[in-house]
Design a protein around this motif. Sequence first.
Motif, PDB file in Angstrom:
ATOM      1  N   PHE A  49       0.831  -1.198   0.000  1.00 53.89           N
ATOM      2  CA  PHE A  49       0.000   0.000   0.000  1.00 53.89           C
ATOM      3  C   PHE A  49       0.877   1.264   0.000  1.00 53.89           C
ATOM      4  O   PHE A  49       0.673   2.184  -0.806  1.00 53.89           O
ATOM      5  N   CYS A  50       1.867   1.306   0.902  1.00 52.53           N
ATOM      6  CA  CYS A  50       2.704   2.524   1.004  1.00 52.53           C
ATOM      7  C   CYS A  50       3.516   2.750  -0.262  1.00 52.53           C
ATOM      8  O   CYS A  50       3.628   3.881  -0.734  1.00 52.53           O
ATOM      9  N   THR A  51       4.106   1.671  -0.825  1.00 49.34           N
ATOM     10  CA  THR A  51       4.947   1.887  -2.004  1.00 49.34           C
ATOM     11  C   THR A  51       4.101   2.268  -3.226  1.00 49.34           C
ATOM     12  O   THR A  51       4.511   3.107  -4.021  1.00 49.34           O
ATOM     13  N   LEU A  52       2.909   1.680  -3.322  1.00 53.18           N
ATOM     14  CA  LEU A  52       2.091   1.992  -4.502  1.00 53.18           C
ATOM     15  C   LEU A  52       1.361   3.326  -4.387  1.00 53.18           C
ATOM     16  O   LEU A  52       1.266   4.088  -5.333  1.00 53.18           O
ATOM     17  N   GLU A  53       0.850   3.592  -3.200  1.00 59.22           N
ATOM     18  CA  GLU A  53      -0.069   4.742  -3.079  1.00 59.22           C
ATOM     19  C   GLU A  53       0.580   6.002  -2.510  1.00 59.22           C
ATOM     20  O   GLU A  53       0.126   7.101  -2.771  1.00 59.22           O
ATOM     21  N   LEU A  54       1.602   5.851  -1.657  1.00 66.22           N
ATOM     22  CA  LEU A  54       2.176   7.051  -1.037  1.00 66.22           C
ATOM     23  C   LEU A  54       3.542   7.415  -1.616  1.00 66.22           C
ATOM     24  O   LEU A  54       3.853   8.590  -1.791  1.00 66.22           O
ATOM     25  N   LEU A  55       4.371   6.401  -1.875  1.00 71.05           N
ATOM     26  CA  LEU A  55       5.770   6.697  -2.209  1.00 71.05           C
ATOM     27  C   LEU A  55       6.110   6.389  -3.669  1.00 71.05           C
ATOM     28  O   LEU A  55       7.285   6.295  -4.024  1.00 71.05           O
ATOM     29  N   SER A  56       5.091   6.247  -4.520  1.00 75.00           N
ATOM     30  CA  SER A  56       5.364   5.966  -5.935  1.00 75.00           C
ATOM     31  C   SER A  56       5.980   7.210  -6.587  1.00 75.00           C
ATOM     32  O   SER A  56       5.805   8.337  -6.091  1.00 75.00           O
ATOM     33  N   ALA A  57       6.671   6.992  -7.722  1.00 75.45           N
ATOM     34  CA  ALA A  57       7.309   8.115  -8.420  1.00 75.45           C
ATOM     35  C   ALA A  57       6.269   9.175  -8.790  1.00 75.45           C
ATOM     36  O   ALA A  57       6.509  10.384  -8.633  1.00 75.45           O
ATOM     37  N   THR A  58       5.094   8.743  -9.233  1.00 75.30           N
ATOM     38  CA  THR A  58       4.062   9.712  -9.638  1.00 75.30           C
ATOM     39  C   THR A  58       3.643  10.558  -8.446  1.00 75.30           C
ATOM     40  O   THR A  58       3.491  11.778  -8.550  1.00 75.30           O
ATOM     41  N   LYS A  59       3.443   9.897  -7.312  1.00 77.45           N
ATOM     42  CA  LYS A  59       2.975  10.644  -6.139  1.00 77.45           C
ATOM     43  C   LYS A  59       4.053  11.645  -5.684  1.00 77.45           C
ATOM     44  O   LYS A  59       3.762  12.807  -5.410  1.00 77.45           O
ATOM     45  N   ILE A  60       5.297  11.169  -5.656  1.00 78.91           N
ATOM     46  CA  ILE A  60       6.394  12.042  -5.201  1.00 78.91           C
ATOM     47  C   ILE A  60       6.555  13.219  -6.181  1.00 78.91           C
ATOM     48  O   ILE A  60       6.741  14.372  -5.761  1.00 78.91           O
ATOM     49  N   ASN A  61       6.463  12.948  -7.474  1.00 82.83           N
ATOM     50  CA  ASN A  61       6.573  14.043  -8.457  1.00 82.83           C
ATOM     51  C   ASN A  61       5.464  15.069  -8.275  1.00 82.83           C
ATOM     52  O   ASN A  61       5.646  16.256  -8.560  1.00 82.83           O
TER      53      ASN A  61
ATOM     54  N   MET B  26      13.614   5.469  -0.235  1.00 86.72           N
ATOM     55  CA  MET B  26      14.959   5.832  -0.708  1.00 86.72           C
ATOM     56  C   MET B  26      14.910   6.939  -1.769  1.00 86.72           C
ATOM     57  O   MET B  26      15.654   7.921  -1.680  1.00 86.72           O
ATOM     58  N   ASN B  27      14.052   6.799  -2.759  1.00 83.58           N
ATOM     59  CA  ASN B  27      14.043   7.795  -3.842  1.00 83.58           C
ATOM     60  C   ASN B  27      13.643   9.168  -3.336  1.00 83.58           C
ATOM     61  O   ASN B  27      14.241  10.179  -3.710  1.00 83.58           O
ATOM     62  N   LEU B  28      12.663   9.201  -2.438  1.00 83.70           N
ATOM     63  CA  LEU B  28      12.261  10.482  -1.861  1.00 83.70           C
ATOM     64  C   LEU B  28      13.406  11.073  -1.028  1.00 83.70           C
ATOM     65  O   LEU B  28      13.718  12.263  -1.127  1.00 83.70           O
ATOM     66  N   GLY B  29      14.051  10.230  -0.224  1.00 86.60           N
ATOM     67  CA  GLY B  29      15.176  10.689   0.598  1.00 86.60           C
ATOM     68  C   GLY B  29      16.272  11.283  -0.268  1.00 86.60           C
ATOM     69  O   GLY B  29      16.752  12.397  -0.033  1.00 86.60           O
ATOM     70  N   LEU B  30      16.663  10.552  -1.330  1.00 88.20           N
ATOM     71  CA  LEU B  30      17.756  11.030  -2.192  1.00 88.20           C
ATOM     72  C   LEU B  30      17.372  12.303  -2.932  1.00 88.20           C
ATOM     73  O   LEU B  30      18.194  13.191  -3.145  1.00 88.20           O
ATOM     74  N   LEU B  31      16.092  12.394  -3.286  1.00 89.76           N
ATOM     75  CA  LEU B  31      15.612  13.591  -3.992  1.00 89.76           C
ATOM     76  C   LEU B  31      15.734  14.824  -3.082  1.00 89.76           C
ATOM     77  O   LEU B  31      16.287  15.860  -3.479  1.00 89.76           O
ATOM     78  N   ASN B  32      15.237  14.706  -1.860  1.00 94.19           N
ATOM     79  CA  ASN B  32      15.311  15.844  -0.931  1.00 94.19           C
ATOM     80  C   ASN B  32      16.758  16.243  -0.658  1.00 94.19           C
ATOM     81  O   ASN B  32      17.109  17.424  -0.657  1.00 94.19           O
ATOM     82  N   ILE B  33      17.591  15.241  -0.471  1.00 93.47           N
ATOM     83  CA  ILE B  33      19.004  15.526  -0.165  1.00 93.47           C
ATOM     84  C   ILE B  33      19.660  16.233  -1.358  1.00 93.47           C
ATOM     85  O   ILE B  33      20.306  17.271  -1.209  1.00 93.47           O
ATOM     86  N   GLY B  34      19.463  15.672  -2.558  1.00 90.27           N
ATOM     87  CA  GLY B  34      20.087  16.242  -3.756  1.00 90.27           C
ATOM     88  C   GLY B  34      19.649  17.680  -3.985  1.00 90.27           C
ATOM     89  O   GLY B  34      20.454  18.565  -4.287  1.00 90.27           O
ATOM     90  N   LEU B  35      18.362  17.919  -3.787  1.00 95.08           N
ATOM     91  CA  LEU B  35      17.801  19.241  -4.041  1.00 95.08           C
ATOM     92  C   LEU B  35      18.367  20.293  -3.065  1.00 95.08           C
ATOM     93  O   LEU B  35      18.767  21.393  -3.463  1.00 95.08           O
ATOM     94  N   VAL B  36      18.417  19.919  -1.792  1.00101.08           N
ATOM     95  CA  VAL B  36      18.899  20.884  -0.786  1.00101.08           C
ATOM     96  C   VAL B  36      20.393  21.139  -0.978  1.00101.08           C
ATOM     97  O   VAL B  36      20.843  22.285  -1.044  1.00101.08           O
ATOM     98  N   ILE B  37      21.176  20.074  -1.097  1.00 98.20           N
ATOM     99  CA  ILE B  37      22.636  20.260  -1.217  1.00 98.20           C
ATOM    100  C   ILE B  37      22.967  21.059  -2.478  1.00 98.20           C
ATOM    101  O   ILE B  37      23.741  22.031  -2.435  1.00 98.20           O
ATOM    102  N   SER B  38      22.370  20.693  -3.605  1.00 92.43           N
ATOM    103  CA  SER B  38      22.751  21.363  -4.852  1.00 92.43           C
ATOM    104  C   SER B  38      22.431  22.857  -4.777  1.00 92.43           C
ATOM    105  O   SER B  38      23.226  23.688  -5.223  1.00 92.43           O
ATOM    106  N   ASN B  39      21.298  23.210  -4.191  1.00 88.35           N
ATOM    107  CA  ASN B  39      20.956  24.636  -4.099  1.00 88.35           C
ATOM    108  C   ASN B  39      21.826  25.378  -3.095  1.00 88.35           C
ATOM    109  O   ASN B  39      22.245  26.517  -3.350  1.00 88.35           O
ATOM    110  N   MET B  40      22.116  24.750  -1.976  1.00 86.29           N
ATOM    111  CA  MET B  40      22.995  25.379  -0.970  1.00 86.29           C
ATOM    112  C   MET B  40      24.374  25.682  -1.566  1.00 86.29           C
ATOM    113  O   MET B  40      24.995  26.680  -1.268  1.00 86.29           O
ATOM    114  N   VAL B  41      24.858  24.738  -2.403  1.00 85.51           N
ATOM    115  CA  VAL B  41      26.211  24.891  -2.952  1.00 85.51           C
ATOM    116  C   VAL B  41      26.200  25.803  -4.184  1.00 85.51           C
ATOM    117  O   VAL B  41      27.115  26.602  -4.385  1.00 85.51           O
TER     118      VAL B  41
END
Length: 497
Positions: free
Chosen positions: A125-137, A442-457
């Motif tokens: 349920f969580c992977t399909l409905e909450l954490l899917s690529a479409t939902k995260i996008n 994992m994908n959501l975690g990496l996305l948030n990390i990448g976005l924050v670090i890249s903008n800070m730098v």
Amino acid sequence: MYSFALAVLLILTGILFWRWSSPQKKLPPGPMPLPIIGSLHLLGNLPHRALHKLSQKYGPIMSIRLGSIQFVIVSSPEAAKLFLGTHDAVFASRPNIEAAKYLSYGSRGMTFSEYGPYWRSVRKFCTLELLSATKINGFAGMRREEIRMMVEEMRVASMRRQVVNLSETVGALIEGMTCKMIFGKKNDERFVFKRVVDESMEATGAFNLADYVPMLAPFDFQGLTKRFKTLNKDIDEMFETLISEHEERSLISSQRHDEMDFIDILLSLKHQYSNTHDELSYTIDRPSMKAILLDMVAGSIDTAKTSIDWILAALIKHPRVMKELKKELRTVIRDKRVVEETDLAKLNYLHMVVKETFRLYPVAPFMIPHESMEDIVINGYSIPKKTRVLVNYWAFGRDPKVWSENWDEFLPERFLDKDIEFRGPDCQLIQFGTGRRGCPGMNLGLLNIGLVISNMVHCFDWELPNGTSPTDLDMKEKFGLTIPRVEPLLAIPTYHT
Ligand code: HEM
């Protein structure tokens, strides 16, 4: 009467004979336990370091008794491959720990529930409905806006030559993005959200004697059960209010699917699943819903903010690496002011920086404990059913056989032309776990990390206050569910005009 006593005697003698005559099971090597406490006295303040040291003496598959509980400590990628790869099905359960009983509604979330149909359906349920690529996008616009506001705040600080507490700033940003995604809003002054989440993480990560010597649980010597109960009451009140508000709102107006936060989705699917999927109907009752929400909050916030803190600290401490990353950002992003999510896939050096930080400064030293569901023999060692398995990922990045003699250097280039991915088959880089219980966020975690670090730098240069040299930046960690740096990260931004 006599015949009864004789029968009992015969049975007892039989049991004793059977135990005496059965071949000794060979556990993996490990330190000799003391009565009652086992080897608890060997753990110290930083158990990941103590267990790493012990594993250098006893090997990467080490047995240790902590209180009355039998543990196996896994300390190398090769050993992890056996436990989380080859024999993953045997080790896919979780032990029943005190924190989960109280905070996770009797282990009804995904994280602490035992392996079986309930866990499978919650996970699906969580992977399909909450954490899917479409939902995260679907939350990309919200994240863009939150990042824009953070950059603006730092730009003002830069104009004032102000020292910024980066740990706090990043923490607030991640909390804000997470609350908006899960609850649809942030900064609700009715709740002391931050306190409740911080305290729950701290109490869950605390050493709880009752988990190791269960017969002591009723005495609550450390006062942790009392704390769990209070925290559960606070969390429950907060979730109840939020869920009720969502229910009321859904009665007034129907919502577009792309505007739904996690509570909306849980509520809408509760009805759908109850009507159509027998197997899932029991998963989304009220307590399960709250346990899942807590999983999402706990999984998202502390992990991302601790990771970002370590990555920024590592970049500031290593100006050469910072310069390389800036160069990549200039080449890829050019004169755009802000890094967008769609840019992230092109930032190869950034990915190597994230990997290298996760190798040397893991966010979580251990995977969440696993538990074996049957007796098994691995590498000639007998591992009985219900053994707890702790994967000491912190030790992996320090193995010269895997990373060569320069393992203690911060060197993102070590990943150049190497096929070492998160969750790769050789388990070198399993900061997100692997196998059945691997991290679903994992994908959501990496996305948030990448976005924050890249903008800070990309947007700022960073300088340590009071003329502190980068080499003097302290990289000591403190122990908990995650291992953040001891000191908050303070730095002065200079905005790139
Ligand atoms: C930097 C970010 C993150 C890191 C480093 C991380 C790390 C981990 C690790 C090490 C595990 C345990 C794996 C195991 O026991 O074998 C895990 C499990 C889990 N994570 Fe994450 N995580 C992150 C982000 C997230 C996010 C964003 C979410 C959800 C929104 C999440 C939700 C979960 C859940 C629910 C589990 C339990 C899975 C299960 O038992 O089936 N995590 N994570």
